[in-house]
Design an enzyme around this catalytic site. Structure first.
Site, PDB file in Angstrom:
ATOM      1  N   PHE A 183      34.282  55.283  39.703  1.00 39.85           N
ATOM      2  CA  PHE A 183      35.191  54.694  38.735  1.00 39.85           C
ATOM      3  C   PHE A 183      36.599  55.240  38.946  1.00 39.85           C
ATOM      4  O   PHE A 183      36.805  56.445  39.043  1.00 39.85           O
ATOM      5  CB  PHE A 183      34.720  54.990  37.312  1.00 39.85           C
ATOM      6  CG  PHE A 183      35.501  54.225  36.284  1.00 39.85           C
ATOM      7  CD1 PHE A 183      35.247  52.878  36.070  1.00 39.85           C
ATOM      8  CD2 PHE A 183      36.495  54.843  35.549  1.00 39.85           C
ATOM      9  CE1 PHE A 183      35.980  52.156  35.135  1.00 39.85           C
ATOM     10  CE2 PHE A 183      37.234  54.124  34.613  1.00 39.85           C
ATOM     11  CZ  PHE A 183      36.971  52.782  34.406  1.00 39.85           C
ATOM     12  N   ILE A 184      37.577  54.332  39.057  1.00 34.84           N
ATOM     13  CA  ILE A 184      38.970  54.734  39.284  1.00 34.84           C
ATOM     14  C   ILE A 184      39.901  54.209  38.180  1.00 34.84           C
ATOM     15  O   ILE A 184      39.581  53.225  37.510  1.00 34.84           O
ATOM     16  CB  ILE A 184      39.492  54.273  40.672  1.00 34.84           C
ATOM     17  CG1 ILE A 184      39.444  52.743  40.813  1.00 34.84           C
ATOM     18  CG2 ILE A 184      38.704  54.949  41.797  1.00 34.84           C
ATOM     19  CD1 ILE A 184      40.149  52.204  42.056  1.00 34.84           C
ATOM     20  N   GLY A 231      44.200  43.870  34.654  1.00 35.21           N
ATOM     21  CA  GLY A 231      44.290  44.850  35.738  1.00 35.21           C
ATOM     22  C   GLY A 231      45.224  44.523  36.886  1.00 35.21           C
ATOM     23  O   GLY A 231      45.816  45.411  37.479  1.00 35.21           O
ATOM     24  N   ASP A 262      34.187  44.828  42.004  1.00 34.08           N
ATOM     25  CA  ASP A 262      33.119  45.804  41.813  1.00 34.08           C
ATOM     26  C   ASP A 262      31.782  45.089  42.051  1.00 34.08           C
ATOM     27  O   ASP A 262      31.376  44.917  43.200  1.00 34.08           O
ATOM     28  CB  ASP A 262      33.281  46.353  40.377  1.00 34.08           C
ATOM     29  CG  ASP A 262      32.325  47.463  40.009  1.00 34.08           C
ATOM     30  OD1 ASP A 262      31.815  48.141  40.908  1.00 34.08           O
ATOM     31  OD2 ASP A 262      32.085  47.678  38.806  1.00 34.08           O
ATOM     32  N   LYS A 277      34.681  47.703  46.160  1.00 33.76           N
ATOM     33  CA  LYS A 277      33.576  48.670  46.211  1.00 33.76           C
ATOM     34  C   LYS A 277      32.380  48.008  46.890  1.00 33.76           C
ATOM     35  O   LYS A 277      31.552  47.392  46.208  1.00 33.76           O
ATOM     36  CB  LYS A 277      33.173  49.077  44.788  1.00 33.76           C
ATOM     37  CG  LYS A 277      34.222  49.851  43.998  1.00 33.76           C
ATOM     38  CD  LYS A 277      33.663  50.186  42.603  1.00 33.76           C
ATOM     39  CE  LYS A 277      34.674  50.866  41.719  1.00 33.76           C
ATOM     40  NZ  LYS A 277      34.195  50.998  40.321  1.00 33.76           N
ATOM     41  N   ASP A 279      42.294  50.594  34.163  1.00 30.36           N
ATOM     42  CA  ASP A 279      42.223  51.428  32.969  1.00 30.36           C
ATOM     43  C   ASP A 279      40.852  52.019  32.718  1.00 30.36           C
ATOM     44  O   ASP A 279      39.840  51.529  33.224  1.00 30.36           O
ATOM     45  CB  ASP A 279      42.597  50.598  31.744  1.00 30.36           C
ATOM     46  CG  ASP A 279      41.497  49.604  31.380  1.00 30.36           C
ATOM     47  OD1 ASP A 279      41.084  48.834  32.257  1.00 30.36           O
ATOM     48  OD2 ASP A 279      41.030  49.630  30.224  1.00 30.36           O
ATOM     49  N   GLU A 289      43.163  40.030  42.680  1.00 30.77           N
ATOM     50  CA  GLU A 289      42.409  40.957  41.819  1.00 30.77           C
ATOM     51  C   GLU A 289      42.869  42.387  42.062  1.00 30.77           C
ATOM     52  O   GLU A 289      43.302  42.732  43.165  1.00 30.77           O
ATOM     53  CB  GLU A 289      40.920  40.867  42.167  1.00 30.77           C
ATOM     54  CG  GLU A 289      40.143  39.889  41.299  1.00 30.77           C
ATOM     55  CD  GLU A 289      39.806  40.437  39.918  1.00 30.77           C
ATOM     56  OE1 GLU A 289      40.521  41.339  39.426  1.00 30.77           O
ATOM     57  OE2 GLU A 289      38.821  39.968  39.326  1.00 30.77           O
ATOM     58  N   ASP A 290      42.761  43.207  41.040  1.00 33.92           N
ATOM     59  CA  ASP A 290      42.968  44.648  41.205  1.00 33.92           C
ATOM     60  C   ASP A 290      41.794  45.258  41.957  1.00 33.92           C
ATOM     61  O   ASP A 290      41.955  46.016  42.896  1.00 33.92           O
ATOM     62  CB  ASP A 290      43.155  45.330  39.840  1.00 33.92           C
ATOM     63  CG  ASP A 290      42.110  44.904  38.809  1.00 33.92           C
ATOM     64  OD1 ASP A 290      41.240  44.069  39.127  1.00 33.92           O
ATOM     65  OD2 ASP A 290      42.169  45.410  37.677  1.00 33.92           O
ATOM     66  N   ARG A 342      46.682  52.575  32.921  1.00 31.58           N
ATOM     67  CA  ARG A 342      47.219  51.444  33.677  1.00 31.58           C
ATOM     68  C   ARG A 342      48.618  51.713  34.232  1.00 31.58           C
ATOM     69  O   ARG A 342      49.033  51.148  35.235  1.00 31.58           O
ATOM     70  CB  ARG A 342      47.304  50.197  32.796  1.00 31.58           C
ATOM     71  CG  ARG A 342      45.963  49.648  32.349  1.00 31.58           C
ATOM     72  CD  ARG A 342      46.146  48.226  31.819  1.00 31.58           C
ATOM     73  NE  ARG A 342      45.015  47.746  31.047  1.00 31.58           N
ATOM     74  CZ  ARG A 342      43.935  47.173  31.571  1.00 31.58           C
ATOM     75  NH1 ARG A 342      43.824  47.044  32.875  1.00 31.58           N
ATOM     76  NH2 ARG A 342      42.966  46.735  30.805  1.00 31.58           N
TER      77      ARG A 342
HETATM   78  P1  IMP Z   1      33.210  43.021  38.519  1.00 30.43           P
HETATM   79  O1  IMP Z   1      33.086  41.742  37.748  1.00 30.43           O
HETATM   80  O2  IMP Z   1      32.012  43.934  38.306  1.00 30.43           O
HETATM   81  O3  IMP Z   1      33.477  42.808  40.003  1.00 30.43           O
HETATM   82  O4  IMP Z   1      34.394  43.857  37.918  1.00 30.43           O
HETATM   83  C1  IMP Z   1      35.640  43.379  37.962  1.00 30.43           C
HETATM   84  C2  IMP Z   1      36.540  43.993  36.924  1.00 30.43           C
HETATM   85  O5  IMP Z   1      36.021  45.194  36.336  1.00 30.43           O
HETATM   86  C3  IMP Z   1      37.829  44.411  37.581  1.00 30.43           C
HETATM   87  O6  IMP Z   1      38.714  43.337  37.653  1.00 30.43           O
HETATM   88  C4  IMP Z   1      38.286  45.538  36.697  1.00 30.43           C
HETATM   89  O7  IMP Z   1      39.009  45.029  35.600  1.00 30.43           O
HETATM   90  C5  IMP Z   1      37.018  46.183  36.225  1.00 30.43           C
HETATM   91  N1  IMP Z   1      36.662  47.359  37.076  1.00 30.43           N
HETATM   92  C6  IMP Z   1      35.760  47.419  38.077  1.00 30.43           C
HETATM   93  N2  IMP Z   1      35.702  48.643  38.630  1.00 30.43           N
HETATM   94  C7  IMP Z   1      36.611  49.389  37.965  1.00 30.43           C
HETATM   95  C8  IMP Z   1      37.050  50.775  38.091  1.00 30.43           C
HETATM   96  O8  IMP Z   1      36.612  51.564  38.942  1.00 30.43           O
HETATM   97  N3  IMP Z   1      38.017  51.168  37.214  1.00 30.43           N
HETATM   98  C9  IMP Z   1      38.559  50.343  36.267  1.00 30.43           C
HETATM   99  N4  IMP Z   1      38.189  49.056  36.133  1.00 30.43           N
HETATM  100  C10 IMP Z   1      37.229  48.579  36.967  1.00 30.43           C
HETATM  101 MG    MG Z   2      40.285  42.968  36.548  1.00 29.57          MG
END
Ligand code: IMP
Ligand code: MG
Length: 176
Positions: free
Chosen positions: A153-154, A46, A104, A132, A160, A100-101, A166
């Site tokens: 969700f984006i 990402g 979440d 978020k 993606d 990071e992109d 992407r």
């Molecule tokens: P986390 O481990 O739950 O914080 O999620 C991290 C990863 O989940 C990010 O680096 C993204 O690759 C993916 N992700 C989280 N939210 C989104 C979203 O809204 N759209 C797409 N990918 C997401």
């Molecule tokens: Mg990621």
């Protein structure tokens, strides 16, 4: 309106807003670490676009590397995070800025932090383009945040939905 697989998405954040947010993050990191030759660690897949634009805004000496983790299937974050490829470079005494992109739940971040804890780095900082706050479950400090978004969700700008989206230069959100 945008269709990816079975879902529809609508425009949410423009390319200009994204660029402004990345430029401000780069300026903040540069103000903090211009003297240190930081190593930016992009989290694949990402973050590839964020890292590229971030580095174009960052004018002082710096290095880049990438790491690949995986946690997402479809639009739901899974609790298990795996490291797929890592960094084979000595980071002792280095300033590491993870890029990071999106953050979440924070599961990926926690995993990353644990990973780098084993290394004797001078500074470990976290920068993310999107955050978020409502979904975040950890108490790890995020040092640089580009744009805070609601728990939706984006896709786009590296993010993606099951592989698609992407390549979009702007960000779309899932249509409810
Ligand atoms: P986390 O481990 O739950 O914080 O999620 C991290 C990863 O989940 C990010 O680096 C993204 O690759 C993916 N992700 C989280 N939210 C989104 C979203 O809204 N759209 C797409 N990918 C997401
Ligand atoms: Mg990621």
């Amino acid at each position: 309106m945008l269709q990816l697989h079975d879902k529809q998405f609508e425009p949410f954040i423009s390319a200009e807003e994204i660029d402004f947010a990345i430029a401000s993050m780069a300026a903040q990191v540069e103000a903090d670490f211009a003297e240190e030759t930081p190593i930016f660690v992009g989290v694949l897949n990402g973050a590839f676009m964020v890292v590229s634009d971030f580095m174009k805004h960052y004018k002082s000496p710096c290095e880049v590397s990438f790491i690949k983790m995986a946690s997402y299937e479809g639009t739901e974050s899974t609790n298990e995070v795996k490291q797929l490829i890592g960094i084979n470079q000595d980071l002792t005494g280095r300033t590491v800025v993870v890029i990071e992109d999106i953050v979440d739940t924070g599961n990926t971040l926690a995993e990353l932090k644990a990973l780098f804890k084993q290394q004797d780095v001078a500074h470990f900082k976290i920068a993310t383009l999107f955050f978020k706050p409502e979904a975040y479950k950890k108490d790890i400090k995020i040092d640089y945040v580009g744009i805070r978004i609601p728990n939706k969700f984006i896709v786009g700008f590296g993010l993606d939905y099951d592989g698609l989206g992407r390549n979009l230069p702007e960000v779309y959100q899932l249509k409810e």
